[in-house]
Design a protein around this motif. Structure first.
Motif, PDB file in Angstrom:
ATOM      1  N   PRO A 357       0.749  -1.141  -0.123  1.00  0.00           N
ATOM      2  CA  PRO A 357       0.154   0.037  -0.045  1.00  0.00           C
ATOM      3  C   PRO A 357       1.103   1.456   0.208  1.00  0.00           C
ATOM      4  CG  PRO A 357       0.248  -0.902   2.220  1.00  0.00           C
ATOM      5  CD  PRO A 357       1.056  -1.690   1.292  1.00  0.00           C
ATOM      6  N   GLY A 358       0.185   2.408   0.154  1.00  0.00           N
ATOM      7  CA  GLY A 358       0.946   3.574   0.030  1.00  0.00           C
ATOM      8  C   GLY A 358       0.267   4.404  -1.084  1.00  0.00           C
ATOM      9  N   GLY A 359       1.355   4.909  -1.681  1.00  0.00           N
ATOM     10  CA  GLY A 359       0.943   5.910  -3.058  1.00  0.00           C
ATOM     11  C   GLY A 359       0.576   7.193  -2.628  1.00  0.00           C
ATOM     12  N   PHE A 360      -0.181   7.885  -3.538  1.00  0.00           N
ATOM     13  CA  PHE A 360      -0.540   9.227  -3.230  1.00  0.00           C
ATOM     14  C   PHE A 360      -1.920   9.466  -3.672  1.00  0.00           C
ATOM     15  CE2 PHE A 360       3.965   8.858  -3.827  1.00  0.00           C
ATOM     16  CZ  PHE A 360       4.585   9.984  -3.163  1.00  0.00           C
ATOM     17  N   LEU A 361      -2.433  10.475  -2.958  1.00  0.00           N
ATOM     18  CA  LEU A 361      -3.911  10.896  -3.125  1.00  0.00           C
ATOM     19  C   LEU A 361      -3.844  12.369  -3.275  1.00  0.00           C
ATOM     20  CD1 LEU A 361      -6.772  10.144  -3.358  1.00  0.00           C
ATOM     21  CD2 LEU A 361      -6.949  10.501  -0.789  1.00  0.00           C
ATOM     22  N   LEU A 362      -4.192  12.798  -4.698  1.00  0.00           N
ATOM     23  CA  LEU A 362      -4.046  14.247  -4.941  1.00  0.00           C
ATOM     24  C   LEU A 362      -2.624  14.705  -4.860  1.00  0.00           C
ATOM     25  CD1 LEU A 362      -7.164  15.944  -4.164  1.00  0.00           C
ATOM     26  CD2 LEU A 362      -6.429  15.372  -6.350  1.00  0.00           C
ATOM     27  N   GLY A 363      -1.424  13.872  -4.858  1.00  0.00           N
ATOM     28  CA  GLY A 363      -0.314  14.396  -4.847  1.00  0.00           C
ATOM     29  C   GLY A 363       0.375  13.964  -3.407  1.00  0.00           C
ATOM     30  N   MET A 364      -0.397  13.826  -2.478  1.00  0.00           N
ATOM     31  CA  MET A 364       0.006  13.791  -1.051  1.00  0.00           C
ATOM     32  C   MET A 364       0.177  12.347  -0.595  1.00  0.00           C
ATOM     33  SD  MET A 364      -1.462  17.137   0.895  1.00  0.00           S
ATOM     34  CE  MET A 364      -1.098  18.857   0.226  1.00  0.00           C
ATOM     35  N   PRO A 365       1.208  11.776  -0.013  1.00  0.00           N
ATOM     36  CA  PRO A 365       1.366  10.511   0.465  1.00  0.00           C
ATOM     37  C   PRO A 365       0.350  10.099   1.500  1.00  0.00           C
ATOM     38  CG  PRO A 365       2.946  11.802   1.412  1.00  0.00           C
ATOM     39  CD  PRO A 365       2.310  12.756   0.466  1.00  0.00           C
ATOM     40  N   ILE A 366       0.027   8.560   1.383  1.00  0.00           N
ATOM     41  CA  ILE A 366      -1.010   8.100   2.370  1.00  0.00           C
ATOM     42  C   ILE A 366      -0.188   7.302   3.263  1.00  0.00           C
ATOM     43  CG2 ILE A 366      -2.803   6.323   2.453  1.00  0.00           C
ATOM     44  CD1 ILE A 366      -3.843   7.126  -0.365  1.00  0.00           C
ATOM     45  N   ARG A 367      -0.485   7.418   4.408  1.00  0.00           N
ATOM     46  CA  ARG A 367       0.040   6.477   5.488  1.00  0.00           C
ATOM     47  C   ARG A 367      -1.288   5.667   6.262  1.00  0.00           C
ATOM     48  NH1 ARG A 367       4.886   8.500   7.913  1.00  0.00           N
ATOM     49  NH2 ARG A 367       4.558   7.284   9.819  1.00  0.00           N
ATOM     50  N   TRP A 368      -1.275   4.317   5.812  1.00  0.00           N
ATOM     51  CA  TRP A 368      -2.215   3.445   6.570  1.00  0.00           C
ATOM     52  C   TRP A 368      -1.724   3.569   7.978  1.00  0.00           C
ATOM     53  CZ3 TRP A 368      -5.634   3.648   2.778  1.00  0.00           C
ATOM     54  CH2 TRP A 368      -5.327   3.269   1.466  1.00  0.00           C
ATOM     55  N   SER A 369      -2.822   3.589   8.659  1.00  0.00           N
ATOM     56  CA  SER A 369      -2.880   3.562  10.107  1.00  0.00           C
ATOM     57  C   SER A 369      -3.681   2.792  10.915  1.00  0.00           C
ATOM     58  CB  SER A 369      -2.500   5.034  10.803  1.00  0.00           C
ATOM     59  OG  SER A 369      -2.386   5.054  11.955  1.00  0.00           O
ATOM     60  N   GLU A 370      -3.180   2.139  11.954  1.00  0.00           N
ATOM     61  CA  GLU A 370      -4.353   1.540  12.879  1.00  0.00           C
ATOM     62  C   GLU A 370      -4.964   2.532  13.839  1.00  0.00           C
ATOM     63  OE1 GLU A 370      -5.648  -1.508  12.743  1.00  0.00           O
ATOM     64  OE2 GLU A 370      -4.351  -1.912  11.210  1.00  0.00           O
ATOM     65  N   HIS A 371      -4.423   3.726  13.779  1.00  0.00           N
ATOM     66  CA  HIS A 371      -4.765   4.888  14.586  1.00  0.00           C
ATOM     67  C   HIS A 371      -6.194   5.552  13.831  1.00  0.00           C
ATOM     68  CE1 HIS A 371      -1.906   5.386  17.502  1.00  0.00           C
ATOM     69  NE2 HIS A 371      -0.907   5.323  16.225  1.00  0.00           N
ATOM     70  N   ALA A 372      -6.264   5.234  12.538  1.00  0.00           N
ATOM     71  CA  ALA A 372      -7.614   5.832  11.811  1.00  0.00           C
ATOM     72  C   ALA A 372      -8.693   4.947  12.125  1.00  0.00           C
ATOM     73  CB  ALA A 372      -7.328   5.755  10.449  1.00  0.00           C
TER      74      ALA A 372
END
Length: 450
Positions: A357-372
């Motif tokens: 996973p990861g990648g970018f959403l509208l040019g900003m990185p995504i951090r997958w997190s168990e906090h979310a």
């Protein structure tokens, strides 16, 4: 020769640099119609990343070699008092250690070595206590930061080197505490200045063009309103049974890596969700947070193109910060379907989905997190400029103590970590943009779609 702490820090620093380079590379690679200068920068970033990968591999190999050496030393280290004919520990106040600063370790090879000495020093059950001189500490004239032992139920204070290594690890891990704006303090409460004035606002410092021959007009920054940030105590209280006490490598891991992971998780979760009552105020409970409303008629447990665009427009980026999306993996099925025309909003890593996973959403990185939060709940997708959060940590770090007295009949040893942290977002409310009337913040979330 660098010690294990320095080697691990080198790996952490290299990985942090690598993440920055990779983020810049992915953002540039995802850009359509790159210029010649951007193509050259892309090649340079790729070369830098290759070089960093080699350095990380080399640094990790050095860490593994040093860990193997230390494990070998521990394997042949005698238990205190186990063999009367064996060489006895150094006299009190005299230390032997491979560490560059033996006074900070009191001669113990690691936390497991220290824990076994504490166990042997406790009388009871017909056993005679054998007090390792290293537990007694130096004379009263020596510096106060050197470990001392009381022999009471409060137990023995862990040597500073091992106590500090856990605290350092907490802020070296790639999680929320290492991303926000943190600073050490010796106080139990710090004053934080709230100032929502902006460079484009009517208040605060003003800059004007000077017409020749005319008097300069002064501007006065309004006195910022002080806010108190108390440093609240946080603790971890852990019991280790006899089996674990006899397994030195596993015990050392539990008392360092596992403790640091647990502390990091709790601190990070509080930075996000804390209610400010005898704990830091998290950005999810702060009046500075912006909650973007869901769309009229929007289905439950969905994320739409309009949701993402609305969140993006409300973000205020703290100077010199790297904002990111923090998300629960539950939303992945939603992201892969989001399109603007023929273009996907979510851009996987350059190498493709196999490295997701990861990648970018509208040019900003995504951090997958168990906090979310889970899909459909506010907080399942958060847009964050982390340096917009202030975290104060006690400069003395963690106090760590151990005792076996209270649990001797059960063959259990107790370990306790106590430390103080405090924090809250810099903003006390969203700010107005230079143009338009839509407010912005460092922290943006999406309304619950239940």
């Amino acid at each position: 020769m660098p010690n294990i702490k320095e080697l691990r820090q080198a790996v952490s620093d290299l990985k942090a640099e690598g993440r920055q380079k990779l983020s810049a590379y992915n953002a540039l690679a995802a850009k359509a119609g790159r210029t010649e200068a951007e193509e050259a920068e892309l090649k340079k970033l790729n070369a830098d990343i290759d070089a960093l990968e080699a350095k990380v591999s080399e640094a990790q190999a050095a860490v593994e070699a040093e860990e193997q050496r230390l494990d070998r030393e521990r394997s042949f280290a005698p238990l205190p008092g186990a063999n009367p004919g064996a060489q006895q520990p150094s006299p009190a106040g005299s230390y032997g250690s491979t560490e560059p600063d033996p006074a900070r370790t009191n001669g113990f090879a690691d936390l497991a070595d220290f824990a076994l000495a504490v166990r042997a020093a406790t009388p009871g059950g017909g056993n005679v206590a054998v007090v390792d001189p290293r537990l007694l500490g130096p004379s009263a004239s020596d510096p106060a930061n050197v470990m001392r032992a009381s022999g009471s139920d409060e137990g023995f204070q862990v040597p500073p080197a091992y106590r500090d290594s856990i605290w350092d690890m907490v802020f070296a891990l790639d999680d929320i505490p290492s991303l926000v704006d943190s600073e050490p303090t010796s106080a139990r409460e710090v004053k934080m200045l709230a100032d929502e004035s902006t460079p484009w606002g009517a208040g605060g410092i003003q800059v004007r063009w000077r017409s020749e021959g005319k008097k300069m007009e002064e501007s006065k920054a309004p006195p910022p309103a002080p806010r108190s940030v108390p440093l609240e105590p946080l603790y971890a209280f852990v019991l280790a049974d006899e089996d674990l006490l006899e397994d030195a490598p596993r015990l050392a891991n539990r008392l360092t890596t596992k403790a640091a992971l647990a502390i990091t998780w709790k601190m990070g979760d509080t930075v996000i969700y804390g209610d400010g009552v005898q704990k830091p105020l998290g950005w999810m409970n702060s009046p500075a947070k912006i909650t973007v409303p869901k769309k009229v008629g929007q289905a439950a447990k969905t994320v739409t193109v309009d949701n993402v665009l609305d969140m993006y427009t409300r973000l205020l980026v703290q100077p010199n910060d790297t904002p990111f999306w923090m998300a629960n993996r539950d939303i992945v099925p939603q992201l892969v379907t989001l399109r603007i025309g023929d273009n996907l909003m979510w851009t996987p890593p350059v190498a493709g989905l196999k490295e997701a996973p990861g990648g970018f959403l509208l040019g900003m990185p995504i951090r997958w997190s168990e906090h979310a939060e889970t899909l459909g709940t506010e907080g399942d997708l958060q847009l964050v400029s982390p340096k917009g959060y202030y975290l104060a940590k006690r400069a003395s770090g963690i106090r760590m103590d151990t005792s076996i007295h209270l649990y001797f009949d059960y063959g259990i040893q107790a370990f306790r970590w106590t430390f103080r942290v405090g924090g809250q977002p810099y903003l006390s409310k969203p700010v107005q943009p230079a143009k338009g009337d839509t407010s912005k913040s460092h922290f943006v979330t999406l309304q619950t779609r239940g």
